[in-house]
Design a protein around this motif. Structure first.
Motif, mmCIF file in Angstrom:
data_model
loop_
_atom_site.group_PDB
_atom_site.id
_atom_site.type_symbol
_atom_site.label_atom_id
_atom_site.label_comp_id
_atom_site.label_asym_id
_atom_site.label_seq_id
_atom_site.Cartn_x
_atom_site.Cartn_y
_atom_site.Cartn_z
ATOM 1 N N SER A 31 0.811 -1.219 0.000
ATOM 2 C CA SER A 31 0.000 0.000 0.000
ATOM 3 C C SER A 31 0.845 1.270 0.000
ATOM 4 O O SER A 31 0.333 2.358 -0.276
ATOM 5 C CB SER A 31 -0.948 -0.002 1.199
ATOM 6 N N ILE A 32 2.126 1.145 0.306
ATOM 7 C CA ILE A 32 3.010 2.309 0.287
ATOM 8 C C ILE A 32 2.999 2.963 -1.089
ATOM 9 O O ILE A 32 3.042 4.193 -1.219
ATOM 10 C CB ILE A 32 4.447 1.911 0.677
ATOM 11 N N GLU A 33 2.910 2.156 -2.126
ATOM 12 C CA GLU A 33 2.902 2.681 -3.489
ATOM 13 C C GLU A 33 1.653 3.529 -3.760
ATOM 14 O O GLU A 33 1.677 4.439 -4.591
ATOM 15 C CB GLU A 33 2.980 1.540 -4.505
ATOM 16 N N LYS A 34 0.575 3.265 -3.053
ATOM 17 C CA LYS A 34 -0.661 4.033 -3.254
ATOM 18 C C LYS A 34 -0.531 5.450 -2.707
ATOM 19 O O LYS A 34 -1.262 6.351 -3.118
ATOM 20 C CB LYS A 34 -1.832 3.320 -2.584
ATOM 21 N N LEU A 35 0.390 5.654 -1.787
ATOM 22 C CA LEU A 35 0.595 6.984 -1.218
ATOM 23 C C LEU A 35 1.116 7.961 -2.262
ATOM 24 O O LEU A 35 1.022 9.179 -2.080
ATOM 25 C CB LEU A 35 1.574 6.914 -0.042
ATOM 26 N N PRO A 47 -7.780 8.620 -2.387
ATOM 27 C CA PRO A 47 -8.482 9.333 -1.315
ATOM 28 C C PRO A 47 -7.617 9.593 -0.075
ATOM 29 O O PRO A 47 -6.911 8.699 0.397
ATOM 30 C CB PRO A 47 -9.650 8.396 -0.988
ATOM 31 N N ALA A 48 -7.707 10.804 0.447
ATOM 32 C CA ALA A 48 -6.892 11.208 1.595
ATOM 33 C C ALA A 48 -7.152 10.346 2.824
ATOM 34 O O ALA A 48 -6.218 9.999 3.563
ATOM 35 C CB ALA A 48 -7.151 12.673 1.926
ATOM 36 N N GLN A 81 -5.228 5.969 6.527
ATOM 37 C CA GLN A 81 -5.348 4.621 7.078
ATOM 38 C C GLN A 81 -4.088 3.809 6.807
ATOM 39 O O GLN A 81 -3.623 3.048 7.664
ATOM 40 C CB GLN A 81 -6.564 3.904 6.483
ATOM 41 N N ILE A 82 -3.525 3.984 5.613
ATOM 42 C CA ILE A 82 -2.271 3.299 5.269
ATOM 43 C C ILE A 82 -1.171 3.724 6.240
ATOM 44 O O ILE A 82 -0.437 2.887 6.792
ATOM 45 C CB ILE A 82 -1.858 3.614 3.821
#
Length: 217
Positions: free
Chosen positions: A124-128, A134-135, A140-141
């Motif tokens: 999920s780090i890549e989604k940051l 969504p903020a 949450q990540i």
């Protein structure tokens, strides 16, 4: 085996040459001495990855759908493998890896496939990095990652995580290929502290110095 030995020698020699221009400080050396005693999280970014690209329909079980390690990235990981193989730094096994192939392969080269466990949350780090994500989901990540970073390892060991870089000023910030961020966990619900950052070249030099001091003892 002979070819691998020559390969590792060349990468270590090259790293030492570069490190002469990026010499470790006394603070770096003290930090490495502290890591010898355990109690930290060593967060490594994967090696150089320039092959392929992450596709929209990415499949973690199919490396063809992802950006993968270059041969130089594998060389970097092999050099680290030699260092960790000397057991100068106490590691809590298994080490954690992002499910992305570039992170998993880095971890497996360094520590051995049998010593690596995939932690899906690290993907999920890549989604940051996605502006449109969504903020509230990004928050949450970061919360989920904090729970990992604030968890102390078993006494006398260090937890190792192999994953991805962050955006500047987000969580652990920007990390170069196989750079190490050293985290001091404060305990569940108490947060964590970033106590140091060591580049690939500095880490090579520091651990060479550490190995020399062990031999002299």
């Amino acid at each position: 085996m002979a070819k691998l030995f020559i390969y590792v020698f060349v990468i270590l020699f090259a790293a030492t040459e570069v490190a002469a221009h990026e010499a470790p400080t006394g603070e770096d050396s003290s930090l490495l001495r502290a890591i010898e005693k355990g109690g930290y999280i060593l967060y490594l970014r994967h090696g150089e990855a320039t092959v392929g690209e992450d596709q929209t329909e990415l499949n973690f079980n199919d490396c063809r759908t992802q950006r993968n390690l270059s041969e130089h990235g594998r060389d970097q990981a092999r050099a680290f493998g030699v260092i960790y193989g000397k057991q100068l730094i106490p590691i809590r096994y298994p080490v954690m890896s992002s499910p992305y192939c570039r992170a998993r392969e880095t971890a497996e080269i360094i520590f051995g496939k049998q010593n690596v466990v995939v932690a899906p949350v690290l993907a999920s780090i890549e989604k940051l990095r996605i502006e449109s994500y969504p903020a509230e989901k990004k928050q949450q990540i970061l919360s989920d990652l904090s729970k990992i970073f604030e968890t102390p390892p078993a006494h006398g060991t260090n937890t190792v995580i192999v994953a991805h870089t962050f955006l500047p000023h987000v969580a652990l910030g920007d990390i170069p290929n196989l750079g190490t961020v050293i985290i001091k966990p404060k305990g569940t619900g108490r947060g964590y502290e970033i106590v140091g950052r060591i580049s690939f070249d500095q880490f090579i030099q520091l651990t060479q110095d550490l190995n020399t001091s062990h031999i002299r003892r």
